[in-house]
Motif scaffolding. Structure first.
Motif, PDB file in Angstrom:
ATOM      1  N   PHE A 140     -33.780 -21.349  46.369  1.00  0.00           N
ATOM      2  CA  PHE A 140     -32.922 -20.435  45.770  1.00  0.00           C
ATOM      3  C   PHE A 140     -33.659 -18.922  46.212  1.00  0.00           C
ATOM      4  O   PHE A 140     -34.543 -18.712  46.694  1.00  0.00           O
ATOM      5  CB  PHE A 140     -32.875 -20.423  44.344  1.00  0.00           C
ATOM      6  CG  PHE A 140     -34.412 -20.174  43.544  1.00  0.00           C
ATOM      7  CD1 PHE A 140     -34.549 -18.622  43.112  1.00  0.00           C
ATOM      8  CD2 PHE A 140     -35.186 -20.903  43.177  1.00  0.00           C
ATOM      9  CE1 PHE A 140     -35.793 -18.428  42.674  1.00  0.00           C
ATOM     10  CE2 PHE A 140     -36.392 -20.766  42.623  1.00  0.00           C
ATOM     11  CZ  PHE A 140     -36.734 -19.653  42.260  1.00  0.00           C
ATOM     12  N   THR A 141     -32.686 -17.978  46.228  1.00  0.00           N
ATOM     13  CA  THR A 141     -32.785 -16.552  46.448  1.00  0.00           C
ATOM     14  C   THR A 141     -32.529 -15.669  45.343  1.00  0.00           C
ATOM     15  O   THR A 141     -31.486 -15.746  45.007  1.00  0.00           O
ATOM     16  CB  THR A 141     -32.230 -16.345  47.957  1.00  0.00           C
ATOM     17  OG1 THR A 141     -32.552 -17.125  48.905  1.00  0.00           O
ATOM     18  CG2 THR A 141     -32.595 -14.843  48.550  1.00  0.00           C
ATOM     19  N   LEU A 142     -33.312 -14.503  45.217  1.00  0.00           N
ATOM     20  CA  LEU A 142     -32.954 -13.516  44.408  1.00  0.00           C
ATOM     21  C   LEU A 142     -32.981 -12.207  45.365  1.00  0.00           C
ATOM     22  O   LEU A 142     -33.797 -12.075  46.168  1.00  0.00           O
ATOM     23  CB  LEU A 142     -34.034 -13.287  43.316  1.00  0.00           C
ATOM     24  CG  LEU A 142     -34.114 -14.453  42.548  1.00  0.00           C
ATOM     25  CD1 LEU A 142     -35.495 -14.028  41.372  1.00  0.00           C
ATOM     26  CD2 LEU A 142     -33.061 -14.999  41.572  1.00  0.00           C
ATOM     27  N   THR A 143     -31.703 -11.498  45.302  1.00  0.00           N
ATOM     28  CA  THR A 143     -31.766 -10.263  45.874  1.00  0.00           C
ATOM     29  C   THR A 143     -31.475  -8.976  44.909  1.00  0.00           C
ATOM     30  O   THR A 143     -30.819  -9.137  43.920  1.00  0.00           O
ATOM     31  CB  THR A 143     -30.206 -10.220  46.621  1.00  0.00           C
ATOM     32  OG1 THR A 143     -30.427 -11.352  47.478  1.00  0.00           O
ATOM     33  CG2 THR A 143     -29.969  -8.934  47.427  1.00  0.00           C
ATOM     34  N   CYS A 144     -32.241  -8.097  45.065  1.00  0.00           N
ATOM     35  CA  CYS A 144     -32.181  -6.564  44.349  1.00  0.00           C
ATOM     36  C   CYS A 144     -31.909  -5.606  45.355  1.00  0.00           C
ATOM     37  O   CYS A 144     -32.333  -5.275  46.480  1.00  0.00           O
ATOM     38  CB  CYS A 144     -33.755  -6.610  43.721  1.00  0.00           C
ATOM     39  SG  CYS A 144     -33.956  -5.019  42.777  1.00  0.00           S
ATOM     40  N   ARG A 145     -30.854  -4.776  44.815  1.00  0.00           N
ATOM     41  CA  ARG A 145     -30.392  -3.529  45.524  1.00  0.00           C
ATOM     42  C   ARG A 145     -30.559  -2.317  44.541  1.00  0.00           C
ATOM     43  O   ARG A 145     -30.143  -2.498  43.550  1.00  0.00           O
ATOM     44  CB  ARG A 145     -29.091  -3.575  45.979  1.00  0.00           C
ATOM     45  CG  ARG A 145     -28.610  -2.497  46.957  1.00  0.00           C
ATOM     46  CD  ARG A 145     -27.013  -2.847  47.419  1.00  0.00           C
ATOM     47  NE  ARG A 145     -26.156  -3.064  46.207  1.00  0.00           N
ATOM     48  CZ  ARG A 145     -25.460  -2.024  45.553  1.00  0.00           C
ATOM     49  NH1 ARG A 145     -25.844  -0.812  45.800  1.00  0.00           N
ATOM     50  NH2 ARG A 145     -24.719  -2.280  44.860  1.00  0.00           N
ATOM     51  N   ALA A 146     -31.221  -1.222  45.094  1.00  0.00           N
ATOM     52  CA  ALA A 146     -31.500  -0.076  44.314  1.00  0.00           C
ATOM     53  C   ALA A 146     -30.837   1.118  45.102  1.00  0.00           C
ATOM     54  O   ALA A 146     -30.699   1.285  46.268  1.00  0.00           O
ATOM     55  CB  ALA A 146     -32.723   0.085  44.174  1.00  0.00           C
ATOM     56  N   GLU A 147     -30.216   1.990  44.161  1.00  0.00           N
ATOM     57  CA  GLU A 147     -29.460   3.269  44.685  1.00  0.00           C
ATOM     58  C   GLU A 147     -30.551   4.477  44.319  1.00  0.00           C
ATOM     59  O   GLU A 147     -31.063   4.587  43.176  1.00  0.00           O
ATOM     60  CB  GLU A 147     -28.443   3.629  44.000  1.00  0.00           C
ATOM     61  CG  GLU A 147     -27.458   2.457  44.482  1.00  0.00           C
ATOM     62  CD  GLU A 147     -26.141   2.897  43.894  1.00  0.00           C
ATOM     63  OE1 GLU A 147     -25.967   4.114  43.131  1.00  0.00           O
ATOM     64  OE2 GLU A 147     -25.133   2.237  44.120  1.00  0.00           O
ATOM     65  N   ALA A 148     -31.268   5.285  45.357  1.00  0.00           N
ATOM     66  CA  ALA A 148     -32.294   6.146  45.040  1.00  0.00           C
ATOM     67  C   ALA A 148     -32.239   7.337  46.359  1.00  0.00           C
ATOM     68  O   ALA A 148     -31.998   6.714  47.582  1.00  0.00           O
ATOM     69  CB  ALA A 148     -33.562   5.677  44.774  1.00  0.00           C
ATOM     70  N   TRP A 149     -32.680   8.376  46.024  1.00  0.00           N
ATOM     71  CA  TRP A 149     -33.229   9.291  47.235  1.00  0.00           C
ATOM     72  C   TRP A 149     -34.245  10.128  46.873  1.00  0.00           C
ATOM     73  O   TRP A 149     -34.387  10.661  45.916  1.00  0.00           O
ATOM     74  CB  TRP A 149     -31.808  10.114  47.573  1.00  0.00           C
ATOM     75  CG  TRP A 149     -32.084  10.864  48.824  1.00  0.00           C
ATOM     76  CD1 TRP A 149     -32.554  12.014  49.148  1.00  0.00           C
ATOM     77  CD2 TRP A 149     -32.182  10.108  50.036  1.00  0.00           C
ATOM     78  NE1 TRP A 149     -32.795  12.381  50.473  1.00  0.00           N
ATOM     79  CE2 TRP A 149     -32.468  11.083  51.215  1.00  0.00           C
ATOM     80  CE3 TRP A 149     -31.557   8.883  50.798  1.00  0.00           C
ATOM     81  CZ2 TRP A 149     -32.396  10.884  52.546  1.00  0.00           C
ATOM     82  CZ3 TRP A 149     -31.742   8.682  52.005  1.00  0.00           C
ATOM     83  CH2 TRP A 149     -32.230   9.719  52.860  1.00  0.00           C
ATOM     84  N   PRO A 150     -35.470  10.015  47.546  1.00  0.00           N
ATOM     85  CA  PRO A 150     -35.573   9.354  48.689  1.00  0.00           C
ATOM     86  C   PRO A 150     -35.443   7.850  48.423  1.00  0.00           C
ATOM     87  O   PRO A 150     -35.804   7.549  47.286  1.00  0.00           O
ATOM     88  CB  PRO A 150     -36.969   9.991  49.137  1.00  0.00           C
ATOM     89  CG  PRO A 150     -37.540  10.514  47.995  1.00  0.00           C
ATOM     90  CD  PRO A 150     -36.611  10.921  47.192  1.00  0.00           C
TER      91      PRO A 150
END
Length: 911
Positions: free
Chosen positions: A753-763
């Motif tokens: 199995f695979t877990l994917t994490c996507r975040a929005e940020a700057w920097p």
């Protein structure tokens, strides 16, 4: 027991049907009569060719059989009920072989037909006449021997590619061979040089063979037209011995004129004519030259031949001899006062006349005497001789000239005492003297100067003007004469007599005068440009007298004009417009400090500040920093000097750089909204305005990430503008926008199995994970955004946390992963056992279907409405589990069953 299959029933029925049909066929054969057959029954063979004939019968046991024919045989093959024989060298036009067998006391016969054909190998066109008169008929005859059958033959007579006549011999007897085609054709002009031929076609395509073609060799036809009238002969009646005379022979209406032969002769002397063709006409011309042996009456013959026919014309010509008369002078070049005798003589039968005085009788000379004078020089004498030939009087003459030698004479008519020439055009100067021999004339200045090129075309220049002494000389003496040459030319204004530039000093007296050169002497007048009055006498000079004057000189040969520039000089003086008392310098503008001064010649200006600085009064570039203050300007020229004080102030245009307006600026989302940090340097102080490129920025109290973009800042003051591009970036705290598992439901033991994490940020945020205690063999991607597990075990089940961190904060999100345990194997195994018992009692037809229930063989989505779907759903109906996940993830329904120590999961989806 089950009965025989439907396929076996169908096979047995088919066998009985075949046996029944075979018995019916044997019965039908038994009822048919016996026969003999010959193949091929009808044959068409090329003459001299060969053919196999097959003779057969259906008699079961024929007593004997054979093949009767008169043709030659090469070989025979036999069987019980058949006979095959090869016939060779078949040449008969038509034969009928007979196939026979003796069967049951009866004779069975089959009769055939063999015909031969011959290709049109020889196609002959009868030769044409060598020449054929236009308008008369001639015969075309074509012969094709041996070709046939004639009924399939077609002959065509051709003129080039044009068909003249075409004949088919259809309907002729089959045994007929060979053919002849004859046609009568009218000869035309356009048939000259035409090719005639014959084409033969043997068409055996209806008999299954091809079309055989052949053509004869082409024969060329030559047609001609020769009119009955004889040629037209043009010849002289008289022909002098040794002289050539032109004779011509012409004829019209010939065709082809280029093929005509022409014979042209004088007596037995054949001439070589030049022939000119024009349409149907020709002209033959030749030069006839008679010899002394041909003197007397002779015949000139012209004969024209064409197409084997000829036309002839004869003319009579008289050949005669008439020598040229002889004219002699006792002294061809006699000195003045000498006695000269002139004699005229000719042949024995000719009568001579000297200057109109005839001789006493034919054959005698004529004479005269004279005392030579100057007037006899170049006197011409004529000796004329006449001779009568064949009733026609012929004449010849001879002339000669007497030369009298005398001393030169220079007359005013031939060598004038005074010459007047315009300068420029090329002229021929002539000073001619009479005398014999012709005198040579030489003209030169008495002082040994210039020499005139007499008799030669050359330009006339003013340098040739003056008095010359001309001397004429020959062997008899000389003559001398003085002549004067005057050269007239248009006025000229040179720089010495009329300079292009004149300088006057204001306040003095001066006059404008120009001296011009020319012959006759010119008149000179000067007028100021734009005015009509002529400038004369002394002038009291003021600066208004400066300007351009046009001076014009005129005489009988033309005029000349010249512009004279008058300059009036004066001392220096300052004007407020050209040297203001107050002056503002703008930094970086490149503007020079200018303090102009009026004066002639142009004064030199020096400006010095109170501190001793020089602002660059006239030409030097201005310094980058000019100190404001008071400057003293002094102007000087050769006529005086003057002084002026100038007050200088300094200003500058707007200027922005990285220090006053950084090109990259950063805001924080949620902070209080503020303006860009931009300012500008300059005097007076510039005003700065900034606006976003493209979509205008929305006015709000706090900073939003939508405020990011490119801004243009413009600084303005009275001396110009300066622009700068600023890029604004908006930074913000991290947020985990997505956390998902793949596969989305639970995972079986040993699965991946695979877990994917996507975040929005700057920097951009840094990703970190927290796994359940004891979870080993966990893999992470290069940027930690993906967590993967291969070969899951029970310790990998539990809660996973993803954290996103940057300089402005941290945000986390969790998800739960479940791994299926051994209790599910038992449930799935029990369900499978029940399904197997049901399948054993279902019957033979369902057994075939149940044997296909094997792992991995079906597409579940396609099987849900089929027999396989019963198997799969039955196997998985006894077990089911729900797997939940935090963070918004969902688990799908699964069904699992143990088989030999393995767990298989099948997920059913709706169609």
């Amino acid at each position: 027991m089950p009965g025989p299959s439907p396929g076996l029933h169908r096979a047995l029925l088919g066998l009985w049907a075949v046996l029944g049909l075979g018995l019916l066929g044997l019965s039908a054969v038994a009822q048919e009569p016996f026969w003999a057959d010959l193949q091929p029954r009808v044959a068409l063979v090329e003459r001299g060719g060969s053919l196999w004939l097959n003779c057969s019968t259906n008699c079961p046991r024929p007593e004997r059989g054979g093949l009767e024919t008169s043709l030659r045989r090469n070989g025979t093959q036999r069987g019980l009920r058949w006979l095959a024989r090869q016939l060779v060298d078949i040449r008969e036009p038509e034969t009928q072989p007979v196939c026979f067998f003796r069967c049951a006391r009866r004779t069975l016969q089959a009769r055939g037909l063999i015909r031969t054909f011959q290709r049109p190998d020889r196609v002959e066109l009868v030769p044409l006449p060598a020449w054929q008169p236009v308008g008369e008929n001639f015969t075309l005859s074509c012969r094709v021997p041996g070709a046939g059958p004639r009924g399939s033959l077609t002959l065509t007579l051709l003129r080039g590619a044009q068909e003249l006549i075409r004949r088919s011999f259809a309907g002729e007897p089959p045994r007929a061979r060979g053919a002849v085609l004859t046609a009568t054709v009218l000869a035309r002009r356009e048939d000259h040089g035409a090719n005639f031929s014959c084409r033969a076609e043997l068409d055996l395509r209806p008999h299954g063979l091809g079309l055989f073609e052949n053509s004869s060799a082409t024969r060329e036809l030559r047609t001609f037209a020769l009119p009955p009238d004889p040629p037209l002969l043009a010849a002289p009646r008289l022909l002098e011995v040794g002289s050539g005379r032109l004779v011509s022979c012409a004829m019209d209406g010939l065709f082809p004129a280029s093929e005509a032969g022409v014979y042209l002769a004088l007596g037995d002397q054949r001439l070589s004519p030049d022939i000119t063709l024009e349409g149907d006409a020709f002209m033959a011309t030749a030069t006839a030259t008679a010899s002394a042996e041909q003197e007397g009456a002779r015949q000139l013959v012209c004969n024209v031949t064409l197409g084997g026919e000829s036309r002839e014309t004869r003319e009579n010509v008289t050949v005669y001899s008439f020598p040229e008369p002889l004219l002699t002078l006792s002294e061809p070049n006699a000195p003045e006062g000498k006695t000269v005798t002139v004699t005229c003589a000719a042949g024995a039968r000719a009568l001579v006349t000297l200057d109109g005085i005839p001789a006493a009788v034919p054959g005698q000379p004529a004479q005269l005497q004279l005392n030579a004078t100057e007037n006899d020089d170049r006197r011409s004498f004529l000796c004329d001789a006449t001779l009568e030939v064949n009733g026609e009087t012929l004449s010849k003459n001879e002339s000669t000239e007497l030369r009298v030698l005398y001393a030169p004479r220079l007359d005013d008519s031939d060598c004038p005492r005074s010459w007047t020439w315009p300068e420029g055009p090329e002229q021929t100067l002539r000073c001619e003297a009479r005398g014999n021999p012709a005198p040579s004339v030489h003209c030169a200045r008495p002082d040994g100067g210039a020499v005139l090129a007499l008799g030669l075309l050359g330009p006339i220049t003013r340098a040739l003007a003056g008095t010359y002494r001309c001397t004429a000389t020959n062997v008899q003496g000389q003559a001398v004469k003085d002549v004067t040459l005057t050269v007239e030319y248009a006025p000229a204004l040179d720089s010495v007599g009329c300079p292009e530039r004149i300088t006057w000093l204001e306040g003095t007296e001066a006059s404008l005068s120009c001296v011009a050169h020319g012959v006759p002497p010119p008149n000179v007048s000067c007028v100021r440009s734009g005015e009509a009055g002529v400038v004369e006498g002394l002038l009291h000079v003021v600066r208004e007298h400066a300007g351009t004057y046009r001076c014009e000189a005129t005489n009988a040969r033309g005029s000349a004009a010249k512009n004279v520039a008058v300059t009036v000089e004066y001392g220096p003086s300052f004007e407020e417009l050209s040297c203001p008392s107050n002056w503002t310098w703008v930094e970086g503008s490149g503007q020079l400090f200018s303090c102009e001064v009026d004066g002639k010649p142009e004064p030199s200006v020096v400006c010095v500040g109170s501190g001793g600085t020089n602002p660059g009064a006239r030409a030097p570039p201005i310094p980058r920093e000019l100190a404001p203050g008071t400057y003293i300007c002094n102007a000087t020229n050769q006529h005086g000097s003057t002084v002026k004080m100038v007050s200088v102030s300094a200003e500058s245009p707007p200027q922005m750089d990285e220090s006053t307006c950084p090109s990259h600026q950063t805001w924080l989302e949620g902070a209080e909204a503020a303006a860009l940090a931009c300012s500008a340097r300059g005097r007076p102080s510039p005003q700065v305005r900034c606006s976003r490129e493209g979509t205008p920025r929305t006015q709000r109290l706090h900073v939003s990430r939508e405020d990011a973009g490119v801004y243009r800042c413009l600084a303005t003051n009275t001396h110009g503008t300066d622009a700068r591009i600023v890029t604004v970036g908006v930074e913000y705290r991290p947020v985990v926008a997505e956390l998902a598992a793949s596969p989305p439901g639970g995972v079986r033991p040993g699965g991946n199995f695979t877990l994917t994490c996507r975040a929005e940020a700057w920097p951009p945020a840094q990703i970190s994970w927290r796994a359940p205690p004891g979870a080993l063999n966990i893999g992470l991607s290069s940027n930690n955004s993906t967590l993967s597990v291969a070969g899951a075990v029970g310790s990998h089940g539990g809660e996973y946390e993803c954290a996103a961190t940057n300089a402005h904060g941290r945000h986390t999100r969790r998800i739960t992963v479940r791994v299926a345990g051994p209790w599910l194997w038992v449930a799935v195994g029990g369900a499978a056992g029940g399904a197997a018992l049901l399948a054993a009692g279902a019957g033979l037809a369902f057994y075939v279907q149940s044997t296909a229930c094997k792992k991995g063989e079906y597409n579940v989505q396609e099987a849900e409405s089929s027999g396989e779907a019963v198997c799969l759903n039955g196997a998985g109906a006894g077990a089911g589990a729900d797997t939940g996940a935090e963070g918004g993830t969902e688990a799908a329904d699964t069904a699992e069953a143990p088989a030999g120590g393995e767990v298989f999961a099948i997920q059913l989806t709706s169609a």
